[in-house]
Write a protein that holds these residues in place. Sequence first.
Motif, mmCIF file in Angstrom:
data_model
loop_
_atom_site.group_PDB
_atom_site.id
_atom_site.type_symbol
_atom_site.label_atom_id
_atom_site.label_comp_id
_atom_site.label_asym_id
_atom_site.label_seq_id
_atom_site.Cartn_x
_atom_site.Cartn_y
_atom_site.Cartn_z
ATOM 1 N N THR A 115 0.820 -1.214 0.000
ATOM 2 C CA THR A 115 0.000 0.000 0.000
ATOM 3 C C THR A 115 0.857 1.269 0.000
ATOM 4 O OG1 THR A 115 -0.166 -0.070 2.415
ATOM 5 C CG2 THR A 115 -1.946 -1.098 1.152
ATOM 6 N N ILE A 116 2.023 1.206 0.604
ATOM 7 C CA ILE A 116 2.902 2.380 0.611
ATOM 8 C C ILE A 116 3.422 2.657 -0.788
ATOM 9 C CG2 ILE A 116 5.065 3.322 1.509
ATOM 10 C CD1 ILE A 116 4.510 1.794 4.083
ATOM 11 N N MET A 117 3.765 1.597 -1.520
ATOM 12 C CA MET A 117 4.245 1.764 -2.892
ATOM 13 C C MET A 117 3.136 2.333 -3.781
ATOM 14 S SD MET A 117 6.415 -1.773 -3.177
ATOM 15 C CE MET A 117 6.894 -1.547 -4.863
ATOM 16 N N ILE A 118 1.929 1.864 -3.581
ATOM 17 C CA ILE A 118 0.790 2.363 -4.365
ATOM 18 C C ILE A 118 0.529 3.831 -4.039
ATOM 19 C CG2 ILE A 118 -1.689 2.105 -4.769
ATOM 20 C CD1 ILE A 118 -1.304 -0.914 -4.185
ATOM 21 N N ALA A 119 0.594 4.191 -2.751
ATOM 22 C CA ALA A 119 0.363 5.582 -2.342
ATOM 23 C C ALA A 119 1.433 6.504 -2.917
ATOM 24 C CB ALA A 119 0.345 5.676 -0.821
ATOM 25 N N LYS A 120 2.690 6.068 -2.935
ATOM 26 C CA LYS A 120 3.766 6.879 -3.527
ATOM 27 C C LYS A 120 3.546 7.055 -5.030
ATOM 28 C CE LYS A 120 7.557 5.868 -0.354
ATOM 29 N NZ LYS A 120 8.882 5.228 -0.212
ATOM 30 N N TYR A 121 3.087 5.989 -5.689
ATOM 31 C CA TYR A 121 2.843 6.051 -7.126
ATOM 32 C C TYR A 121 1.705 7.028 -7.435
ATOM 33 C CZ TYR A 121 2.009 4.472 -11.914
ATOM 34 O OH TYR A 121 1.849 4.415 -13.275
ATOM 35 N N GLU A 122 0.623 6.973 -6.638
ATOM 36 C CA GLU A 122 -0.496 7.890 -6.843
ATOM 37 C C GLU A 122 -0.077 9.338 -6.582
ATOM 38 O OE1 GLU A 122 -4.432 5.186 -5.810
ATOM 39 O OE2 GLU A 122 -3.574 6.460 -4.248
ATOM 40 N N LEU A 123 0.778 9.556 -5.597
ATOM 41 C CA LEU A 123 1.274 10.901 -5.324
ATOM 42 C C LEU A 123 2.155 11.403 -6.465
ATOM 43 C CD1 LEU A 123 1.571 13.271 -3.328
ATOM 44 C CD2 LEU A 123 3.482 12.044 -2.305
ATOM 45 N N GLU A 124 2.958 10.513 -7.010
ATOM 46 C CA GLU A 124 3.830 10.877 -8.134
ATOM 47 C C GLU A 124 3.015 11.235 -9.374
ATOM 48 O OE1 GLU A 124 6.537 8.180 -10.970
ATOM 49 O OE2 GLU A 124 7.146 8.124 -8.861
ATOM 50 N N LYS A 125 1.926 10.531 -9.612
ATOM 51 C CA LYS A 125 1.061 10.791 -10.771
ATOM 52 C C LYS A 125 0.073 11.928 -10.520
ATOM 53 C CE LYS A 125 2.768 7.702 -13.394
ATOM 54 N NZ LYS A 125 3.517 8.080 -14.567
ATOM 55 N N LYS A 126 0.031 12.465 -9.289
ATOM 56 C CA LYS A 126 -0.830 13.590 -8.895
ATOM 57 C C LYS A 126 -2.316 13.310 -9.124
ATOM 58 C CE LYS A 126 2.765 16.952 -9.756
ATOM 59 N NZ LYS A 126 3.164 18.185 -10.413
ATOM 60 N N THR A 127 -2.752 12.121 -8.770
ATOM 61 C CA THR A 127 -4.159 11.767 -8.931
ATOM 62 C C THR A 127 -4.936 11.842 -7.623
ATOM 63 O OG1 THR A 127 -3.628 9.432 -8.625
ATOM 64 C CG2 THR A 127 -3.696 10.256 -10.885
ATOM 65 N N LEU A 128 -4.271 12.165 -6.538
ATOM 66 C CA LEU A 128 -4.951 12.199 -5.243
ATOM 67 C C LEU A 128 -5.733 13.501 -5.067
ATOM 68 C CD1 LEU A 128 -2.098 10.854 -2.947
ATOM 69 C CD2 LEU A 128 -4.075 9.623 -3.804
ATOM 70 N N PRO A 129 -6.961 13.419 -4.602
ATOM 71 C CA PRO A 129 -7.740 14.641 -4.352
ATOM 72 C C PRO A 129 -7.454 15.203 -2.959
ATOM 73 C CG PRO A 129 -9.103 12.735 -4.006
ATOM 74 C CD PRO A 129 -7.765 12.223 -4.446
ATOM 75 N N ILE A 130 -6.181 15.420 -2.671
ATOM 76 C CA ILE A 130 -5.756 15.918 -1.358
ATOM 77 C C ILE A 130 -5.082 17.262 -1.558
ATOM 78 C CG2 ILE A 130 -4.194 15.495 0.582
ATOM 79 C CD1 ILE A 130 -4.596 12.530 0.186
ATOM 80 N N SER A 131 -5.355 18.180 -0.646
ATOM 81 C CA SER A 131 -4.666 19.470 -0.682
ATOM 82 C C SER A 131 -3.950 19.684 0.640
ATOM 83 C CB SER A 131 -5.644 20.605 -0.966
ATOM 84 O OG SER A 131 -6.620 20.665 0.032
#
Length: 150
Positions: A115-131
């Motif tokens: 899950t940590i690897m997936i979270a890093k990948y999503e952060l790298e691709k900027k797909t997270l709806p987090i500000s």
Amino acid sequence: MAVKRAKKKSSAVKDDDLDTDKIGDVGKDNLQSEDSDSKLGEVGKKESSVVIVYKTYDADVEFKLKEIPSKNNEILIGPVRLTRFEKARITGARSLQLSLGAPILTKIPPEFTDTIMIAKYELEKKTLPISIRRILPNGLYQDIPIEWTI
């Protein structure tokens, strides 16, 4: 370069080496006399008479948050990139969400199983709806979506 350490030779104290005078004095030292009890009582009286007065200040300033509006999606507070602390916080929060069953927001390669690897990948691709909210000490803040970062 290897460092060789030498062992210390421990010297054991034998019962024959102890003086009988020292053994006899040990019992006397462990007991407190009446004189020492009276000294302790006097010390306690002196400590109780000391009063420490602290100055207190009334703060009439209220801390209010005020948002800084950004023009053209510019980051006005802090660096243009995410700090390592912000990355760690986002990755940890997203990893927890994924471990609790949240859906994955991007198509991930099959080698990402953690899950940590997936979270890093999503952060790298900027797909997270987090500000991120960056706050200054005077109460001004800016909410920064991940899409604005480099």
